[in-house]
Design a protein around this motif. Structure first.
Motif, PDB file in Angstrom:
ATOM      1  N   GLU A  68      -2.663  -7.641  -1.898  1.00 64.73           N
ATOM      2  CA  GLU A  68      -1.522  -7.493  -0.511  1.00 64.73           C
ATOM      3  C   GLU A  68      -2.908  -7.035   0.783  1.00 64.73           C
ATOM      4  N   SER A  69      -3.546  -5.379   0.233  1.00 59.22           N
ATOM      5  CA  SER A  69      -3.983  -4.676   1.118  1.00 59.22           C
ATOM      6  C   SER A  69      -4.996  -3.803   0.121  1.00 59.22           C
ATOM      7  N   THR A  70      -6.614  -3.562   0.395  1.00 61.29           N
ATOM      8  CA  THR A  70      -7.118  -2.474  -0.863  1.00 61.29           C
ATOM      9  C   THR A  70      -6.573  -1.119  -0.138  1.00 61.29           C
ATOM     10  N   ASN A  71      -6.198  -0.881   1.148  1.00 57.44           N
ATOM     11  CA  ASN A  71      -5.770   0.428   1.646  1.00 57.44           C
ATOM     12  C   ASN A  71      -4.627   1.108   0.729  1.00 57.44           C
ATOM     13  N   ASP A  72      -3.705  -0.357   1.415  1.00 58.35           N
ATOM     14  CA  ASP A  72      -2.304  -0.045   0.425  1.00 58.35           C
ATOM     15  C   ASP A  72      -2.314   0.354  -1.165  1.00 58.35           C
ATOM     16  N   SER A  73      -3.059  -0.507  -2.298  1.00 52.53           N
ATOM     17  CA  SER A  73      -3.226  -0.704  -2.930  1.00 52.53           C
ATOM     18  C   SER A  73      -3.621   0.634  -3.478  1.00 52.53           C
ATOM     19  N   LEU A  74      -4.753   1.651  -2.470  1.00 53.16           N
ATOM     20  CA  LEU A  74      -5.415   2.557  -2.993  1.00 53.16           C
ATOM     21  C   LEU A  74      -3.932   3.613  -3.229  1.00 53.16           C
ATOM     22  N   LEU A  75      -3.595   3.728  -1.948  1.00 53.73           N
ATOM     23  CA  LEU A  75      -2.249   4.429  -1.655  1.00 53.73           C
ATOM     24  C   LEU A  75      -0.984   4.424  -3.102  1.00 53.73           C
ATOM     25  N   SER A  76      -0.770   3.068  -2.860  1.00 54.49           N
ATOM     26  CA  SER A  76       0.141   3.103  -4.133  1.00 54.49           C
ATOM     27  C   SER A  76       0.173   4.589  -4.990  1.00 54.49           C
ATOM     28  N   PRO A  77       1.190   4.122  -5.750  1.00 52.63           N
ATOM     29  CA  PRO A  77       1.130   5.283  -6.849  1.00 52.63           C
ATOM     30  C   PRO A  77       0.865   4.716  -7.672  1.00 52.63           C
ATOM     31  N   LEU A  78       0.660   3.421  -8.272  1.00 55.84           N
ATOM     32  CA  LEU A  78      -0.522   3.279  -9.000  1.00 55.84           C
ATOM     33  C   LEU A  78      -1.601   3.755  -9.099  1.00 55.84           C
ATOM     34  N   PHE A  79      -2.181   4.441  -8.358  1.00 54.49           N
ATOM     35  CA  PHE A  79      -2.968   4.869  -8.401  1.00 54.49           C
ATOM     36  C   PHE A  79      -3.386   6.325  -7.739  1.00 54.49           C
ATOM     37  N   SER A  80      -2.681   6.895  -8.026  1.00 54.92           N
ATOM     38  CA  SER A  80      -1.525   8.232  -7.273  1.00 54.92           C
ATOM     39  C   SER A  80      -2.895   9.351  -8.080  1.00 54.92           C
ATOM     40  N   GLY A  81      -3.420   9.165  -9.881  1.00 48.66           N
ATOM     41  CA  GLY A  81      -4.123  10.292 -10.752  1.00 48.66           C
ATOM     42  C   GLY A  81      -5.806   9.531  -9.682  1.00 48.66           C
ATOM     43  N   ALA A  82      -6.328   8.857  -9.618  1.00 46.21           N
ATOM     44  CA  ALA A  82      -7.352   8.446  -9.099  1.00 46.21           C
ATOM     45  C   ALA A  82      -8.338   9.491  -8.330  1.00 46.21           C
TER      46      ALA A  82
END
Ligand code: BTN
Length: 324
Positions: free
Chosen positions: A93-107
């Motif tokens: 949907e949006s690379t910003n939203d994906s990176l801010l999503s819980p999926l990347f919380s441990g990144a």
């Protein structure tokens, strides 16, 4: 990365300089059977890779499509941290939203997320950011959020300076920084930067959308791509790596020397400084001459009341000084 993608990556990694590989070599190196090698070669062919098959020597790679995959970016990266972990997507949907999503919380800070397409790409002021797949650079970088929200404005300028430098080094056109978040050439927008700070997770994400290989027909009014400006196409993987390389240099420089170095460079590359501007703000319009970039990363505008740094607003008109 799916298992199939992993296999395709390891098969591709064996074809660096036009050399021939036998099916047996490919199977051994990727740790798969001959059937899976054939499947992988077919998948890659469908994606635009062109193979030459020789009855004795084996298989050679003759053409790579301009797709953003690990093997197109990693060899050109010289960073310590930025992009050492990159996730590639066909569509989000949006690379910003994906990176801010819980999926990347441990990144880890420095993680980069790239996509060939966005279905809900966002710009400033909730505008949409739309590009055809495989033509633009759309990526987001997770950064340390020590500076909090005030770091976002400054980081936007750091990124602008770095991206413009990388484009020049790649033989592309000279881009100017149009405060607060655009790179322009011939008054047309080529790149937009959206830096977002999320207080709830104390995360800072830098999103960059760059028009690279779009044709005139594929661009919105008022926009340009590196291709329309220079008359040639650009390989996007090495360009992404070059931007990340320069970004890390400038982030380090800003940390070591302070924001002043970036401020001075952004001012030098500004598309606004020395011109009459109309700045639209929530509380009304400001008419004046842009005289510099301020210490907070805002635009310095001189009006009859004096010079003031504006940290927010939208420049809606730019013209030579003296022109009404
Ligand atoms: C602007 O011009 O207002 C900023 C545009 C920023 C677009 C990029 S594309 C990658 C990242 N993901 C988004 O949804 N937006 C930014």
């Amino acid at each position: 990365m799916s298992e199939k993608e992993r296999i395709d990556e390891s098969v591709l990694a064996l074809f660096d300089g036009g050399e021939y590989r036998t099916a047996g070599e490919l199977a051994r190196a990727a740790g798969i059977g001959p059937g899976e090698v054939n499947e992988s070669l077919r998948r890659l062919e469908e994606a635009g890779y062109v193979w030459e098959r020789h009855p004795v020597r084996g298989i050679a790679l003759r053409e790579r499509p301009d797709h953003l995959v690990h093997s197109e970016v990693a060899p050109y990266l010289s960073t310590r941290s930025l992009g050492r972990s990159i996730r590639f997507f066909r569509s989000v949907e949006s690379t910003n939203d994906s990176l801010l999503s819980p999926l990347f919380s441990g990144a880890e800070p420095g993680t980069v997320l790239v996509s060939e397409e966005q279905t809900r790409g966002r710009g400033r002021l909730d505008r949409r950011w739309e590009t055809p797949p495989f033509r633009a650079l759309l990526f987001s970088v997770l950064l340390g959020a020590e500076g909090g929200p005030t770091a976002a404005g400054r980081l936007t300028l750091v990124s602008g300076v770095a991206a413009a430098e990388a484009v020049r080094a790649a033989g592309g056109p000279s881009l100017a920084i149009r405060w607060p978040n655009d790179l322009v050439a011939e008054r047309r927008k080529v790149c937009g930067i959206l830096c977002e700070y999320k207080p709830e997770s104390a995360r800072l994400v830098l999103g960059v959308g760059m028009n690279v290989n779009q044709t005139v027909e594929e661009l919105p009014a008022g926009a340009a791509s590196l291709r329309t400006l220079s008359g040639r196409t650009f390989r996007r993987g090495p360009l992404l790596a070059a931007i990340l390389n320069r970004l890390e240099v400038w982030v380090d420089r800003a940390e070591a020397e302070g924001f002043e170095t970036v401020r001075a460079e952004a001012e030098r590359q500004s598309a606004l400084v020395g011109r009459s501007v109309t700045l639209e703000r929530g509380e009304g319009r400001v008419e004046g001459i842009a005289v510099g970039i301020g210490r907070g990363g805002g635009l310095l505008v001189r009006t009859e009341e004096g010079t003031r740094e504006y940290r927010s607003g939208e420049v809606i008109r730019v013209r030579p000084v003296g022109e009404e």
